[in-house]
Structures are given as structure tokens and as C-alpha cells.
Scaffold this active site. Structure first.
Site: not given
Length: 319
Positions: A104-106, A124
Site C-alpha cells: 500500500v502506498c510507499t 505507488t
């Protein structure tokens, strides 16, 4: 049906919603259909971690003690900038053993550090796509979608997109009816298509420096059904078509035609999501002219037809 273990990795500086969003989805699925998911959290030493927002999360156990999970969830957050080498070593060793590897995300940056994204398509948070691409050229970075699935590896964009991805995984595991029940409980849409853009056309393109070009951008956004050829837009900016096209791309990072395409698609999506207007009416209001032209644009950009998009994304009325 065998129970699937979902393991969320915790570390100092983790983004809390990257963890709690997907965990709530899987927990909801377990409540709906008991025996389907076993959710665990773990940190390097089993100690509590402090999230980027200051919350404290207490893991169930140490990473060293957990068996290999079915689904390994790697969240993002400030802690991905300078991660503990022991964490990347653990991911490098255990990531390949999970049946599903999810970021998730970074969290995608953590996975990229281990080489687990090499040769794969990934995404990302939009603000870090350039960094991911620059630092890890072996990764095929796609900055637009809210999530990308490439084989057993899935990566999602910023924060709440982890919920979208988790819902998609639950739908794959247990069916649409379970995922829909969870989405309704969480008061979120069941599914934004994975290749739905992370942000609007206006945010995706830079704002032009010169006022005539900014005015053209505003005009396009407010009049998607107007004549928006390069010649027409150039006349509004009092520039020659050739000069306008060059200046627009230089200042916004995108061609006028591509910008118009994005605005029209975004406008049509909003009408399909928020109104009961028919497809023909939506196509005219969005500048496509005909339902077939809009259908081709949707299939090309989103991989789905307008009617299916509305079925997936329009919220279910409350009763």
C-alpha cells in the site's frame, strides 16, 4: 475453504491507514464468513510501533516468529524512507514465500529495495512514482492506476487505495456479494476499477503559467461538450494553433488533445456516478457526441464500458 492468513508488517513511521484500511476489509470478510481469514500483525522485535500520525500500534508478535502467510501486506509511510536493514532483509527472504504479496502506498518502495518488484508493473502514491522509477529502473512504474496487479504481486497507490485493493482481493476470494457487504458496512464504493486515475485531470496536468493558457484549461473543464479542437482552443488563447500546442504542452506537461480526453472522461465518470442520466445523454454532455464514441474511450482508458462502470461505481441507494 482453507483459512488465509493475512500478515500486516509494522514498523516505526508506518502510515496507520495503510494498515487499518485493508485490515478492516479482511476483518469484515472474516466476520461475514467465519474461518476465511486469520489476521496478524508483526514488527521486527514484536515491540509496539509509532505511526507517522503519532498513534501507537501494538503487534501480535515478532516477524521472526511468524509462519509464512498467504497474503503479506506491506504498508507505506515515512518509515519507508530509511528502513531498518533487518526489515528489508526479512522481506527479501519471506516475500517470495507468500502466495500474495501486497503493498500500500510507499510500501512499494520497500518491496523495490528487495528486488521483489524487478520486471513487474507496479504503482505507488503519485508523489513518489518518479522516485520509484528513478531509483529502481527494473520496475515498470505506472503512475496512473489506484492499484496494479501483476501475477501474485499487487501494489496500490496512496492510502485509501489500499481499501480498494483489499476489496478486490476479497471479491476474488469470496465473491462479489461478500465484498459488497463489506463495502456497504464501511460506507465505501465496492470497487473503483484498478486503472481508475489516482487524481483528476486538472491535478494530473500542471497549471499553465500564462493566464491565457490557464483560462483555456478552465474553459475545457467547464465546457467539455464544446468544440475543443486545437484550432478552437488556440483562438481562445489568441495564438496560432502551432504556437498554442507547443506552449500548452511545455507549460502543462500534456498535449491539448490528451488534456481534453482526460477532462471528458472525468466528466463522464462523474455523471455516471452521481446522476441517473442515460448513456446517450452523458455522452453528449461530456463531448463524445455518441454513446459508441464514449464506449470506445472508456474501454481504451478504463478497460470497461460505461454501463459496467456505472454498475461498479455508482453507490447503492440507502433503503
Amino acid at each position: 475453504m482453507a483459512q488465509r492468513t493475512v500478515l500486516a508488517v509494522l514498523f516505526d513511521g508506518v502510515q496507520s491507514l495503510d494498515v487499518t484500511g485493508p485490515v478492516e476489509v479482511f476483518a469484515g470478510a472474516e466476520k461475514h464468513t467465519p474461518g476465511t481469514y486469520r489476521i496478524r500483525t508483526a514488527s521486527l522485535d514484536g515491540a509496539a510501533v509509532r505511526t507517522s500520525s503519532g498513534l501507537t500500534l501494538v503487534p501480535d508478535e515478532s516477524l521472526a516468529a511468524v509462519p509464512d502467510p498467504h497474503t503479506l501486506l506491506v504498508p507505506g509511510g515515512q518509515g519507508t524512507r530509511t528502513p531498518d536493514p533487518r526489515l528489508t532483509d526479512w522481506l527479501r527472504e519471506h516475500g517470495p514465500r507468500a502466495q500474495r504479496l501486497v503493498s500500500v502506498c510507499t510500501g512499494a518502495i520497500l518491496l523495490a529495495r528487495t528486488g521483489l518488484l524487478d520486471g513487474l508493473r507496479a504503482t505507488t502514491h503519485w508523489a513518489y512514482c518518479d522516485k520509484l522509477s528513478r531509483d529502481h529502473p527494473a520496475v515498470e512504474v505506472d503512475p496512473d492506476p489506484i492499484y496494479v496487479r501483476d501475477g501474485r504481486v499487487s501494489t496500490s497507490a496512496g492510502v485509501t487505495s489500499g481499501i480498494d485493493l483489499a476489496l478486490a482481493l476479497v471479491e476474488e476470494d469470496l465473491g462479489r456479494h461478500v465484498a459488497l457487504a463489506i463495502a456497504r458496512h464501511l460506507v465505501v464504493f465496492l470497487r473503483r476499477p484498478g486503472n481508475q486515475a489516482q487524481f483528476s485531470a486538472q491535478l494530473a496536468a500542471q497549471s499553465a503559467r500564462r493566464e491565457p493558457l490557464r483560462e483555456v484549461q478552465r474553459w475545457i473543464s467547464e465546457h467539455p461538450d464544446a468544440q475543443l479542437s486545437v484550432e478552437a482552443l488556440a483562438a481562445r488563447a489568441s495564438l496560432s494553433p502551432r504556437h498554442f500546442a507547443r506552449a500548452f504542452q511545455a507549460e502543462t506537461g500534456i498535449t491539448p488533445g490528451r488534456y481534453v480526453d482526460r477532462v471528458r472522461l472525468e466528466h463522464a465518470r462523474r455523471l455516471l456516478e452521481d446522476t441517473s442520466d442515460g448513456v446517450e445523454e452523458v455522452s453528449r454532455a461530456s463531448g463524445y457526441g455518441t454513446p459508441e464514441a464514449m464506449r470506445r474511450a472508456f474501454v481504451r482508458a478504463l478497460g470497461t464500458a460505461p454501463a459496467e462502470y456505472r454498475r461498479r461505481f455508482r453507490p447503492v441507494p440507502a433503503h
